[in-house]
Design a protein around this motif. Structure first.
Motif: not given
Length: 730
Positions: A646-669
């Motif tokens: 399971y992962w949570i984070g700030s990124a949507d599945m969009m070009h701007r989020n994945l290519d033009r932003r600093v986003e972080v996703m973390v695994q909930v272990r």
């Protein structure tokens, strides 16, 4: 905006999960049909139509329906200011960039014009034919000048002279007075006056002040008689539109002239802009210059009352340089964002029952808090807002860090925060106490730029180290790192979330956040902040996925792992995704390949979705749902079944989020916390849950069907939260 710095790579080590050595052939994309994407702009209009459907839903409390009409109007304003403006700019400059579904900017603009006209007409119709009569039946009335009694008119004229007349500025248009500048989203009266002496007609413009309430409360200025004891109906609440009051008193603004006609209009302007971060050495000053220019953006939409005469409209089109295709004629009130004022009426029975967030049990009672640091030493904690209180979790974490003498440093990203931010105050207090405090303030957060400039300056004056992130990238991640001395060692405490550090929106937006003292995550966050504040060129992390270099590839690698697991016969192979938007073609294509391999894919998306589900041979194993309700679904969660991740984070599945932003996703272990995320998916995907399902033809179908048992996902989350707070409750 695009990244202008190339960040050198480091070899990746110790990935959060061991991915199979075998890979999925990327060339399989070549076999996918060319018409596999929906247009993102039309998909957004479909999303706003779902918001409008809530306003149409007579099962909702009446003032909530009025609120959704206001939200729809605000959403549509921003869509024109940013998305339509961008398409117009590309069309006018000859940039033939086509959308993922193959349409040129001009073709998209033509489709948007047709669709937006229809949805705007529907918006006005729902207000006039459904919500307005229902408000009237509840003695909440929006009235006109002709509806006032003689006593009320006298009082309103006094109000006009005392409160409005001194601040109004009628602007004539003649050889000595050029056509005035019309600011974006302002409400205006276009007036034709006739000179009683010469007989000539002239145009004038009167701007409705934007620093006064849109409605005048007639019942407060002229109280109605008290209701009799046997009449329990509330006193009438009377709202007079301020433009109606001004129009009724135009003769006071033009003495000696006859008022021939007057009409209300509103202009939407291009509010998008770019800052050349390579050329401008001072980002803050450059952004302030661009903000000043924003108000002079070119018009992208002209809204007029449907009673506007043809010759008046022709004058506005000519003077404002607006294409006739960009005119929207609206019956009744323009700019229904004003319904927020109606929503503010004190009629609790006409609103959703207020929800009071509870303190997460790990952090103690509301008035008797535990030390968050001692709590996190015992294990990770996952919170879900607004069900878990933001003020007694995230805010308390930062406030305790600011007050704790053992805390040496606090590092935090700020994308959007509130006007009177307790988070900012805590950082200022920490700096005053001698702690090392770093705040990464994202100046380019659209429509919050001015507020963030203010916070940046306030923090700098208090001694906080303020940075603005990486050149060419927005810093959108939601992270906080606290370094605390404990005996002879330093321990790092972290918060990584899906929502902004904003206590106000945390009561309205659904988000999740992870608190952890895991050393490996603290080490990664330390590296991330060094990248954001210094010259580190780190791209890959041990326990985080970080955009713009790691999130897309990390997600696609994990989707591919589910494909391989399904091919190997693993029935646990599935993908679940919850996000605000799904438009990134590479991620969508990976999900298509998963579906073709028999992997079940379940998507919960609030807004835009370019993926086409339910197509035989392509996506028959994909289901896409959208849930809208009392709270705005905002969390981003990913689940990969066979990998048990399971992962949570700030990124949507969009070009701007994945290519033009600093986003972080973390695994909930932690398995306990993963079970909470599982509960969210199970509830959202329950066949009985009220939602919309995306069809292969692009339509959204309300579910469940009429007559079937219905459950509300957000109410289920409220019940779950109460049970967590008090396990004795069922």
């Amino acid at each position: 905006m695009s990244a202008t710095d190339e960040i050198e790579t480091e070899p990746q080590t110790d990935l959060p999960s061991a991915l199979p050595a075998e890979t999925v052939d990327p060339d399989e994309t070549a076999d996918l049909p060319v018409d596999r994407y929906f247009n993102r702009e039309l998909s957004w209009l479909d999303f706003n139509s779902r918001v409008l459907a809530l306003a149409e839903d007579v099962s909702l409390p009446l003032l909530e329906r009025a609120k959704f009409l206001a939200i729809f109007a605000s959403n549509l304003d921003e869509f024109f200011m940013v998305r339509v403006a961008g398409l117009k700019r590309r069309d006018e400059t000859g940039l033939s960039v086509r959308s993922a579904d193959g349409r040129s900017p001009r073709e998209q603009l033509q489709m948007i014009a047709l669709r937006s006209q229809k949805v705007s007409s529907r918006h006005a119709r729902v207000f006039r034919e459904s919500v307005l009569p229902a408000l009237t039946a509840e003695n909440i009335k929006i009235i006109g000048w002709d509806d006032l009694s003689a006593v009320q008119r006298t009082k309103m004229q006094e109000h006009f002279h005392n409160e409005l007349f001194p601040i109004l500025t009628p602007l004539a248009v003649d050889p000595a007075h050029p056509f005035p500048y019309i600011s974006g989203l302002s409400l205006n009266l276009a007036v034709t006056v006739r000179d009683r002496t010469e007989g000539g007609e002239h145009f004038a413009r009167v701007k409705v002040p934007d620093n006064v309430s849109r409605f005048v409360r007639v019942d407060q200025l002229v109280p109605s008689p008290a209701a009799s004891d046997d009449n329990e109906a509330p006193r009438p609440t009377l709202f007079l539109p301020v433009e109606n009051l001004i129009a009724a008193n135009l003769s006071e603004l033009f003495p000696g002239m006859d008022i021939v006609e007057h009409h209300v209009f509103r202009v939407t302007r291009n509010a998008d802009f770019e800052v050349d971060e390579d050329r401008d050495e001072d980002l803050l000053q450059a952004l302030e210059r661009e903000l000043a220019r924003r108000r002079f953006g070119s018009p992208v939409r002209l809204e007029v009352g449907d009673d506007m005469t043809e010759h008046m409209l022709e004058l506005l089109l000519r003077e404002l340089d607006v294409d006739p295709a960009d005119v929207v004629a609206i019956p009744g009130l323009l700019d229904l964002t004003c319904l927020w004022q109606i929503y503010g009426v004190d009629r609790p029975l006409l609103k959703e029952r207020p929800f009071v967030p509870a303190t997460h049990p790990a952090f103690g009672e509301r008035e008797t808090p535990k030390s968050i640091f001692s709590t996190l030493r015992d294990g990770d904690v996952l919170v879900q807002h607004p069900y878990d209180s933001f003020s007694t979790s995230v805010q308390r974490f930062i406030e305790q860090a600011a007050a704790d003498p053992q805390v040496l440093a606090i590092k935090q990203t700020l994308y959007r925060t509130s006007g009177d931010s307790p988070i900012v105050r805590a950082l200022i207090d920490a700096a005053a106490a001698g702690k090392q405090v770093v705040a990464l303030v994202e100046l380019k957060a659209r429509f919050d730029e001015q507020a963030n400039i203010k916070w940046a300056r306030t923090l700098e004056q208090a001694g906080v180290h303020v940075v603005y992130g990486l050149v060419g990238l927005k810093t959108h991640c939601k992270t906080c790192l606290v370094i605390r001395r404990e005996g002879s060692t330093l321990r790092r405490y972290c918060h990584i979330g899906t929502g902004n550090y904003n206590p106000k929106t945390a009561r309205l937006y659904e988000d999740v956040g992870l608190f952890t003292a895991a050393p490996e995550i603290g080490s990664d966050l330390t590296d991330l902040f060094n990248t954001l504040t210094g010259y580190s060129r780190k791209q890959e992390y041990r326990n985080l996925l970080v955009a713009p270099h790691g999130i897309r590839t990390g997600i696609i690698d994990r989707i591919n792992a589910e494909i391989l697991a399904r091919r190997a016969g693993d029935e646990r192979a599935w993908v679940r995704l919850k996000a605000n938007a799904l438009v990134d073609e590479q991620v969508i294509d990976a999900l298509y390949r998963a579906s073709q391999a028999g992997v079940p894919v379940e998507v919960v998306v609030r807004g835009i979705c370019a993926l086409r589900p339910g197509v035989e041979g392509l996506s028959e194993n994909i289901v896409v749902r959208s849930i809208l309700g009392q709270f705005l679904e905002h969390s981003r969660i990913l689940q990969f079944g066979s990998q048990n991740e399971y992962w949570i984070g700030s990124a949507d599945m969009m070009h701007r989020n994945l290519d033009r932003r600093v986003e972080v996703m973390v695994q909930v272990r932690d398995r306990r916390l993963a079970a909470d995320l599982e509960d969210i998916f199970v509830s959202a995907l329950d066949p009985r849950t009220r939602c919309w399902e995306l069809q292969a033809d692009g339509s959204w179908q309300a579910q469940p069907a009429a007559g079937e048992q219905v459950r509300d996902h957000q109410r289920q989350m409220m019940i779950r939260q109460r049970h967590h707070a008090d396990p004795a409750k069922p």
